[in-house]
Each structure stands twice: as C-alpha cells, then as structure tokens.
Design a protein around this motif. Structure first.
Motif, PDB file in Angstrom:
ATOM      1  N   VAL A  71      28.602  21.424  46.288  1.00  0.00           N
ATOM      2  CA  VAL A  71      28.361  20.012  45.986  1.00  0.00           C
ATOM      3  C   VAL A  71      27.086  19.962  45.158  1.00  0.00           C
ATOM      4  CG1 VAL A  71      28.115  17.695  46.934  1.00  0.00           C
ATOM      5  CG2 VAL A  71      29.359  19.445  48.229  1.00  0.00           C
ATOM      6  N   LYS A  72      27.204  19.612  43.890  1.00  0.00           N
ATOM      7  CA  LYS A  72      26.084  19.763  42.947  1.00  0.00           C
ATOM      8  C   LYS A  72      25.669  18.400  42.396  1.00  0.00           C
ATOM      9  CE  LYS A  72      26.199  23.453  40.512  1.00  0.00           C
ATOM     10  NZ  LYS A  72      25.027  24.191  41.048  1.00  0.00           N
ATOM     11  N   LEU A  73      24.394  18.058  42.579  1.00  0.00           N
ATOM     12  CA  LEU A  73      23.797  16.835  42.044  1.00  0.00           C
ATOM     13  C   LEU A  73      22.967  17.183  40.824  1.00  0.00           C
ATOM     14  CD1 LEU A  73      22.801  13.826  42.190  1.00  0.00           C
ATOM     15  CD2 LEU A  73      21.010  14.650  43.738  1.00  0.00           C
ATOM     16  N   ILE A  95      27.287  13.499  40.821  1.00  0.00           N
ATOM     17  CA  ILE A  95      27.604  14.640  41.681  1.00  0.00           C
ATOM     18  C   ILE A  95      28.966  15.189  41.281  1.00  0.00           C
ATOM     19  CG2 ILE A  95      28.176  15.302  44.068  1.00  0.00           C
ATOM     20  CD1 ILE A  95      26.170  13.187  44.989  1.00  0.00           C
ATOM     21  N   THR A 114      19.181  20.920  39.105  1.00  0.00           N
ATOM     22  CA  THR A 114      20.275  20.546  40.002  1.00  0.00           C
ATOM     23  C   THR A 114      19.844  20.769  41.436  1.00  0.00           C
ATOM     24  OG1 THR A 114      21.245  22.775  39.960  1.00  0.00           O
ATOM     25  CG2 THR A 114      22.051  21.185  38.312  1.00  0.00           C
ATOM     26  N   SER A 116      21.887  21.479  45.107  1.00  0.00           N
ATOM     27  CA  SER A 116      23.236  21.872  45.506  1.00  0.00           C
ATOM     28  C   SER A 116      23.315  22.149  47.002  1.00  0.00           C
ATOM     29  CB  SER A 116      23.685  23.125  44.749  1.00  0.00           C
ATOM     30  OG  SER A 116      23.674  22.916  43.353  1.00  0.00           O
ATOM     31  N   ALA A 150      24.090  11.063  47.199  1.00  0.00           N
ATOM     32  CA  ALA A 150      23.023  11.527  46.300  1.00  0.00           C
ATOM     33  C   ALA A 150      21.656  11.549  46.979  1.00  0.00           C
ATOM     34  CB  ALA A 150      23.003  10.687  45.032  1.00  0.00           C
TER      35      ALA A 150
END
Length: 317
Positions: A71-73, A95, A114, A116, A150
């Motif tokens: 899960v990458k912001l 995301i 990022t 994650s 987020a």
C-alpha cells in the motif's frame, strides 16, 4: 557510495525492503534514503529518492516464497504505476496498491517520497480476482477510504519504530482488519449492484478450485455438485470474471506450474511431473496451452528462470 556501486546498492536496499526488483537510474542520481521498521508481520517504509524506474519481472517473482500487497502513498513528486494492464498516474496524496506476485513497473520521473505498508497477501484473505481489481487504481484523498487511509498510513509509518514489540504486533492485527474493511468497501463500490451473496459464493468456489487443482476430475459439473448449484448458474457466476469456469481452472493450474518450474529446487523434476501435479493429464496439451498463454514453452521458461541472476544483497529463498 562510489558512483560505480550506487545502482547495485540501491537495488539491494529496495529489494530487501519490498521485493526483488530491477531498477534503472540516470548516471547523475546521487541520493536516496530508506527508513524502514517492522510492525508484527508487517513492514513499513519511507523512501526518498531521485528519478528512477523499478520493475518486477517473472524471473524475479519466481524467486520469492512470500507474496505481498504494498500500500503506497505518494507524498512528493509524481509517479506512474503499470500492473494488470492498467496504468495509474499518481500525484501527492494518492494511494495505490501494488501486488508483488505479478509483473509490475513503477516510474518516478522526478525526486519523490513515498510511504508504504507491506502486507503479506495471506493475511488479507483476498482472492486473486479481487487483487487484480485493486492494483494500479489510484485511491484519491477526497474519497472516504482515501481520507481515512492516507493520514493513518502516514502516522503509522512515522511512528512504527517507537512501539514495543507486543504493542506493534497488536497494532499490526488491527491494521490488517482496517485495511481488509477498506479494501472490501472499495471492491464493493467497483462491483456496483452485483449481489453480495453471489460474490461470496463465487469467492468460496474459487477457493474450492484452488484446493482441488491437482484433481484431474475437477470439472464444472463436479464444482456445481459440490456447491449444490446448477452448472448453468455456476457459469453465470463466472461471467463477472469475464472467463469460463474451465478457463479459470486452466489459468490457475498454469500459474502454479509456471511458479514451480521457475524454482531452482524443482530443477530435477520433469516437465510432465510438474504438469501432472497440478492436474494436467497430457504433457503435450500442457506444453501447448503454456506456450499459448506465456509465449514460450515450459522448457524455455524454466531455462530462462535458471539463468536469471540473484539480486545482490537479497538472501535466496
């Protein structure tokens, strides 16, 4: 690091944090930082870097025993994510879900940051079809899930290293529960008006298929009988996957065969033995459908995986 060592060093650091990757970076790239921590069975990471691209190839995927959902912001910069025939263009605050079990490409054309969360797929209990619907589809901050996830992800990544081990393990369980709820809500929204009972039944049938892949007598008739439904209704359920029941079974068998053939510890087994283990009764038929799907024969696939180099700094599974 001296210039000549930067590429290998950065690749190893990214590979140990997420999963083995191949990367490309311009010659002038000179900086990058990874801050990572464990949280129970989960891993969190903040990555600051200069322009780069990263790829998960079939050969690299075959080296992994563990499969993860990342899960990458995106905090700073812009990014492109290509997976499952979809391409997402990310801006700060968005995301994206990335599945390390399938080919993936990420592009960062400018300096970026990022945050994650790396979650073992087995903890989420998601079906392959659900995972394919999640990837490379941006989650915007103005949506309910995005507005919740987020800031939570940011706080979690920034504070994970401060928790005692027992607290971290308990928190990790709650994180998985929250993530599962948000993912199910997102999948439900994507499914529109599809009846929830039908989706649940389809999920149970897909699990049943996975458990019986090795059975050469696994047929639509046998599956329908085991679930006390008609064959006609079974085919209707799979229409939402845009694939027939038989083709679904074949695809799952091919995926397992491909993974087994790429493993170095299976090098002494024959192609026919691997095919037979996953329910293919005819080696010739298996070779033909394998080539049709993957564009090479099973022998060529195994040879290419055997020639693939290990990623520097990453322990062999």
């Amino acid at each position: 690091m001296p210039t000549r060592h930067r590429l290998a060093y950065w690749r190893a650091a990214l590979s140990q944090t997420f999963a083995p990757v191949a990367i490309d970076i311009p010659d002038e790239v000179c900086s990058g930082t990874i801050r990572t921590s464990r949280l129970g069975h989960l891993r969190v990471a903040t990555v600051d870097g200069d322009p780069m691209s990263a790829r998960r190839t079939p050969q690299l995927i075959a080296q992994d025993e563990e499969e993860h959902l990342v899960v990458k912001l995106l905090v700073r910069g812009v990014a492109g994510v290509l997976q499952d025939a979809r391409e997402a263009h990310l801006h700060p605050g968005q995301i994206v879900f990335c599945d390390t079990a399938r080919p993936l490409r990420m592009e960062f054309p400018q300096p970026f940051q990022t945050k994650s969360l790396v979650v073992p797929r087995r903890l989420l209990g998601l079906e392959e079809s659900d995972l394919r619907r999640l990837t490379a589809t941006p989650l915007h901050p103005d949506t309910t899930a995005g507005s919740l996830l987020a800031p939570f992800l940011t706080q979690l990544v920034d504070t994970a290293a401060t928790y005692p081990s027992a607290t971290g393990e308990a928190l990790a369980r709650h994180v998985v529960d929250l993530l599962t709820v948000l993912i199910e809500e997102r999948l439900h929204q994507q499914a529109g008006d599809a009846p929830s009972a039908a989706r649940l039944l389809l999920a149970r049938i897909q699990v049943f298929i996975d458990r019986h892949l090795a059975d050469p007598d696994l047929t639509p008739e046998a599956i329908a009988r085991a679930h006390q439904i008609s064959v006609r209704y079974l085919h209707k359920l799979f229409q939402t996957e845009n694939v027939t029941v038989s083709r679904w079974i074949q695809r799952r068998r091919l995926q397992e065969c491909r993974r087994d053939l790429a493993r170095r510890q299976a090098a002494g087994r024959t192609i026919a033995a691997v095919a037979r283990q996953w329910g293919f009764t005819s080696p010739a038929h298996f070779s033909r459908v394998f080539r049709d799907v993957y564009g090479m024969s099973p022998v060529e696939w195994r040879d290419s995986a055997a020639r693939a180099p290990r990623v520097a700094g990453v322990p062999a599974p």
